[in-house]
Motif scaffolding. Structure first.
Motif, PDB file in Angstrom:
ATOM      1  N   GLN A 151      31.716 -47.166 -40.147  1.00 38.30           N
ATOM      2  CA  GLN A 151      31.873 -45.962 -40.969  1.00 38.30           C
ATOM      3  C   GLN A 151      33.279 -45.919 -41.564  1.00 38.30           C
ATOM      4  OE1 GLN A 151      33.787 -42.979 -40.253  1.00 38.30           O
ATOM      5  NE2 GLN A 151      34.773 -44.049 -38.583  1.00 38.30           N
ATOM      6  N   PRO A 152      33.430 -45.524 -42.827  1.00 35.20           N
ATOM      7  CA  PRO A 152      34.744 -45.552 -43.482  1.00 35.20           C
ATOM      8  C   PRO A 152      35.456 -44.200 -43.559  1.00 35.20           C
ATOM      9  CG  PRO A 152      33.053 -45.440 -45.139  1.00 35.20           C
ATOM     10  CD  PRO A 152      32.355 -45.466 -43.798  1.00 35.20           C
ATOM     11  N   TRP A 153      34.889 -43.125 -42.984  1.00 37.12           N
ATOM     12  CA  TRP A 153      35.422 -41.793 -43.235  1.00 37.12           C
ATOM     13  C   TRP A 153      36.512 -41.371 -42.270  1.00 37.12           C
ATOM     14  CZ3 TRP A 153      30.053 -42.588 -42.898  1.00 37.12           C
ATOM     15  CH2 TRP A 153      29.439 -42.736 -44.142  1.00 37.12           C
ATOM     16  N   VAL A 154      36.382 -41.665 -41.000  1.00 31.22           N
ATOM     17  CA  VAL A 154      37.372 -41.250 -40.003  1.00 31.22           C
ATOM     18  C   VAL A 154      38.154 -42.489 -39.581  1.00 31.22           C
ATOM     19  CG1 VAL A 154      37.710 -40.121 -37.775  1.00 31.22           C
ATOM     20  CG2 VAL A 154      35.784 -39.444 -39.215  1.00 31.22           C
ATOM     21  N   GLU A 155      39.434 -42.511 -39.935  1.00 35.57           N
ATOM     22  CA  GLU A 155      40.224 -43.724 -39.730  1.00 35.57           C
ATOM     23  C   GLU A 155      40.418 -44.056 -38.255  1.00 35.57           C
ATOM     24  OE1 GLU A 155      44.646 -45.534 -40.624  1.00 35.57           O
ATOM     25  OE2 GLU A 155      44.127 -43.562 -41.401  1.00 35.57           O
ATOM     26  N   ILE A 156      40.601 -43.056 -37.396  1.00 32.98           N
ATOM     27  CA  ILE A 156      40.846 -43.330 -35.977  1.00 32.98           C
ATOM     28  C   ILE A 156      39.625 -43.970 -35.324  1.00 32.98           C
ATOM     29  CG2 ILE A 156      40.157 -41.062 -35.111  1.00 32.98           C
ATOM     30  CD1 ILE A 156      43.244 -42.882 -33.900  1.00 32.98           C
ATOM     31  N   LEU A 157      38.416 -43.566 -35.735  1.00 32.32           N
ATOM     32  CA  LEU A 157      37.209 -44.198 -35.204  1.00 32.32           C
ATOM     33  C   LEU A 157      37.076 -45.626 -35.708  1.00 32.32           C
ATOM     34  CD1 LEU A 157      34.545 -41.352 -35.434  1.00 32.32           C
ATOM     35  CD2 LEU A 157      35.788 -42.133 -33.423  1.00 32.32           C
ATOM     36  N   HIS A 158      37.403 -45.819 -36.980  1.00 31.38           N
ATOM     37  CA  HIS A 158      37.339 -47.162 -37.555  1.00 31.38           C
ATOM     38  C   HIS A 158      38.358 -48.086 -36.893  1.00 31.38           C
ATOM     39  CE1 HIS A 158      36.518 -50.246 -40.501  1.00 31.38           C
ATOM     40  NE2 HIS A 158      37.818 -50.363 -40.712  1.00 31.38           N
ATOM     41  N   ARG A 159      39.521 -47.540 -36.586  1.00 26.35           N
ATOM     42  CA  ARG A 159      40.581 -48.335 -35.985  1.00 26.35           C
ATOM     43  C   ARG A 159      40.202 -48.815 -34.583  1.00 26.35           C
ATOM     44  NH1 ARG A 159      46.266 -45.667 -36.088  1.00 26.35           N
ATOM     45  NH2 ARG A 159      45.918 -46.095 -38.282  1.00 26.35           N
ATOM     46  N   TYR A 160      39.544 -47.962 -33.804  1.00 29.84           N
ATOM     47  CA  TYR A 160      39.206 -48.313 -32.424  1.00 29.84           C
ATOM     48  C   TYR A 160      37.748 -48.737 -32.253  1.00 29.84           C
ATOM     49  CZ  TYR A 160      43.747 -46.519 -31.220  1.00 29.84           C
ATOM     50  OH  TYR A 160      45.094 -46.328 -31.141  1.00 29.84           O
ATOM     51  N   GLY A 161      37.028 -48.966 -33.325  1.00 29.26           N
ATOM     52  CA  GLY A 161      35.625 -49.360 -33.237  1.00 29.26           C
ATOM     53  C   GLY A 161      35.421 -50.686 -32.518  1.00 29.26           C
ATOM     54  N   LEU A 162      36.261 -51.667 -32.799  1.00 29.80           N
ATOM     55  CA  LEU A 162      36.141 -52.962 -32.138  1.00 29.80           C
ATOM     56  C   LEU A 162      36.479 -52.849 -30.649  1.00 29.80           C
ATOM     57  CD1 LEU A 162      35.546 -55.965 -32.469  1.00 29.80           C
ATOM     58  CD2 LEU A 162      37.978 -56.294 -32.916  1.00 29.80           C
ATOM     59  N   THR A 163      37.472 -52.048 -30.317  1.00 27.99           N
ATOM     60  CA  THR A 163      37.831 -51.844 -28.916  1.00 27.99           C
ATOM     61  C   THR A 163      36.695 -51.188 -28.153  1.00 27.99           C
ATOM     62  OG1 THR A 163      40.132 -51.573 -29.600  1.00 27.99           O
ATOM     63  CG2 THR A 163      39.552 -50.838 -27.386  1.00 27.99           C
ATOM     64  N   ILE A 164      36.060 -50.196 -28.751  1.00 29.37           N
ATOM     65  CA  ILE A 164      34.929 -49.516 -28.113  1.00 29.37           C
ATOM     66  C   ILE A 164      33.774 -50.499 -27.921  1.00 29.37           C
ATOM     67  CG2 ILE A 164      33.214 -47.688 -28.414  1.00 29.37           C
ATOM     68  CD1 ILE A 164      35.401 -46.139 -29.965  1.00 29.37           C
ATOM     69  N   THR A 165      33.510 -51.323 -28.921  1.00 26.45           N
ATOM     70  CA  THR A 165      32.437 -52.304 -28.820  1.00 26.45           C
ATOM     71  C   THR A 165      32.715 -53.307 -27.705  1.00 26.45           C
ATOM     72  OG1 THR A 165      32.051 -52.094 -31.189  1.00 26.45           O
ATOM     73  CG2 THR A 165      31.094 -53.999 -30.100  1.00 26.45           C
ATOM     74  N   ILE A 166      33.943 -53.781 -27.600  1.00 24.00           N
ATOM     75  CA  ILE A 166      34.302 -54.750 -26.558  1.00 24.00           C
ATOM     76  C   ILE A 166      34.211 -54.115 -25.180  1.00 24.00           C
ATOM     77  CG2 ILE A 166      36.212 -56.124 -25.634  1.00 24.00           C
ATOM     78  CD1 ILE A 166      36.961 -56.747 -28.542  1.00 24.00           C
ATOM     79  N   LEU A 167      34.643 -52.870 -25.027  1.00 25.88           N
ATOM     80  CA  LEU A 167      34.519 -52.185 -23.736  1.00 25.88           C
ATOM     81  C   LEU A 167      33.055 -52.031 -23.337  1.00 25.88           C
ATOM     82  CD1 LEU A 167      37.260 -49.424 -23.994  1.00 25.88           C
ATOM     83  CD2 LEU A 167      37.272 -51.482 -22.577  1.00 25.88           C
ATOM     84  N   GLY A 168      32.201 -51.699 -24.294  1.00 24.29           N
ATOM     85  CA  GLY A 168      30.773 -51.603 -24.011  1.00 24.29           C
ATOM     86  C   GLY A 168      30.185 -52.945 -23.636  1.00 24.29           C
ATOM     87  N   LEU A 169      30.639 -54.010 -24.290  1.00 20.75           N
ATOM     88  CA  LEU A 169      30.150 -55.350 -23.980  1.00 20.75           C
ATOM     89  C   LEU A 169      30.552 -55.765 -22.566  1.00 20.75           C
ATOM     90  CD1 LEU A 169      28.810 -57.995 -24.927  1.00 20.75           C
ATOM     91  CD2 LEU A 169      31.060 -58.704 -25.721  1.00 20.75           C
ATOM     92  N   ILE A 170      31.789 -55.509 -22.196  1.00 17.71           N
ATOM     93  CA  ILE A 170      32.242 -55.845 -20.838  1.00 17.71           C
ATOM     94  C   ILE A 170      31.481 -55.035 -19.800  1.00 17.71           C
ATOM     95  CG2 ILE A 170      34.220 -55.712 -19.271  1.00 17.71           C
ATOM     96  CD1 ILE A 170      35.980 -56.420 -21.718  1.00 17.71           C
ATOM     97  N   ALA A 171      31.284 -53.742 -20.082  1.00 14.34           N
ATOM     98  CA  ALA A 171      30.525 -52.905 -19.149  1.00 14.34           C
ATOM     99  C   ALA A 171      29.092 -53.392 -19.019  1.00 14.34           C
ATOM    100  CB  ALA A 171      30.546 -51.453 -19.619  1.00 14.34           C
ATOM    101  N   PHE A 172      28.485 -53.819 -20.129  1.00 15.73           N
ATOM    102  CA  PHE A 172      27.122 -54.321 -20.068  1.00 15.73           C
ATOM    103  C   PHE A 172      27.051 -55.627 -19.288  1.00 15.73           C
ATOM    104  CE2 PHE A 172      23.633 -56.854 -21.843  1.00 15.73           C
ATOM    105  CZ  PHE A 172      22.576 -56.042 -21.471  1.00 15.73           C
ATOM    106  N   LEU A 173      28.020 -56.508 -19.473  1.00 16.01           N
ATOM    107  CA  LEU A 173      28.024 -57.767 -18.733  1.00 16.01           C
ATOM    108  C   LEU A 173      28.136 -57.521 -17.228  1.00 16.01           C
ATOM    109  CD1 LEU A 173      30.246 -60.035 -20.992  1.00 16.01           C
ATOM    110  CD2 LEU A 173      27.810 -60.260 -20.555  1.00 16.01           C
ATOM    111  N   VAL A 174      28.946 -56.568 -16.839  1.00 17.17           N
ATOM    112  CA  VAL A 174      29.096 -56.263 -15.415  1.00 17.17           C
ATOM    113  C   VAL A 174      27.821 -55.630 -14.861  1.00 17.17           C
ATOM    114  CG1 VAL A 174      30.341 -54.802 -13.767  1.00 17.17           C
ATOM    115  CG2 VAL A 174      31.601 -56.083 -15.499  1.00 17.17           C
ATOM    116  N   THR A 175      27.282 -54.632 -15.568  1.00 18.06           N
ATOM    117  CA  THR A 175      26.115 -53.927 -15.043  1.00 18.06           C
ATOM    118  C   THR A 175      24.844 -54.762 -15.102  1.00 18.06           C
ATOM    119  OG1 THR A 175      25.720 -52.873 -17.196  1.00 18.06           O
ATOM    120  CG2 THR A 175      27.025 -51.640 -15.583  1.00 18.06           C
ATOM    121  N   SER A 176      24.758 -55.698 -16.023  1.00 17.19           N
ATOM    122  CA  SER A 176      23.548 -56.514 -16.098  1.00 17.19           C
ATOM    123  C   SER A 176      23.502 -57.586 -15.021  1.00 17.19           C
ATOM    124  CB  SER A 176      23.422 -57.157 -17.474  1.00 17.19           C
ATOM    125  OG  SER A 176      24.444 -58.105 -17.669  1.00 17.19           O
ATOM    126  N   HIS A 177      24.620 -57.871 -14.375  1.00 19.21           N
ATOM    127  CA  HIS A 177      24.633 -58.865 -13.308  1.00 19.21           C
ATOM    128  C   HIS A 177      24.381 -58.254 -11.931  1.00 19.21           C
ATOM    129  CE1 HIS A 177      26.262 -61.587 -16.334  1.00 19.21           C
ATOM    130  NE2 HIS A 177      25.832 -62.549 -15.534  1.00 19.21           N
TER     131      HIS A 177
END
Length: 70
Positions: free
Chosen positions: A28-54
């Motif tokens: 999304q291009p409207w809220v800069e703070i969300l756009h700035r931390y979008g990749l960080t949020i995605t990576i945190l979710g990926l790490i959490a999923f890797l831990v919980t799926s094991h």
């Protein structure tokens, strides 16, 4: 409720939603703070999923057939 049941019902799906939320924030291009931390949020979710799926699911209770054999 055991930890394994808690994991399969709440933690693993919430990790998936965090990944989806990170992708939405990233695209999304409207809220800069969300756009700035979008990749960080995605990576945190990926790490959490890797831990919980094991974490293996709760083993199913054996039927009474084994007890009859003993």
């Amino acid at each position: 409720m055991t930890f394994r049941e808690l994991n399969s019902q709440y933690l693993e799906p919430s990790a998936q939603w965090v990944m989806i939320g990170g992708l939405v924030c990233l695209c999304q291009p409207w809220v800069e703070i969300l756009h700035r931390y979008g990749l960080t949020i995605t990576i945190l979710g990926l790490i959490a999923f890797l831990v919980t799926s094991h974490i293996p699911p709760e083993p199913e209770a054996e039927e009474e057939e084994e007890e009859e054999l003993i």
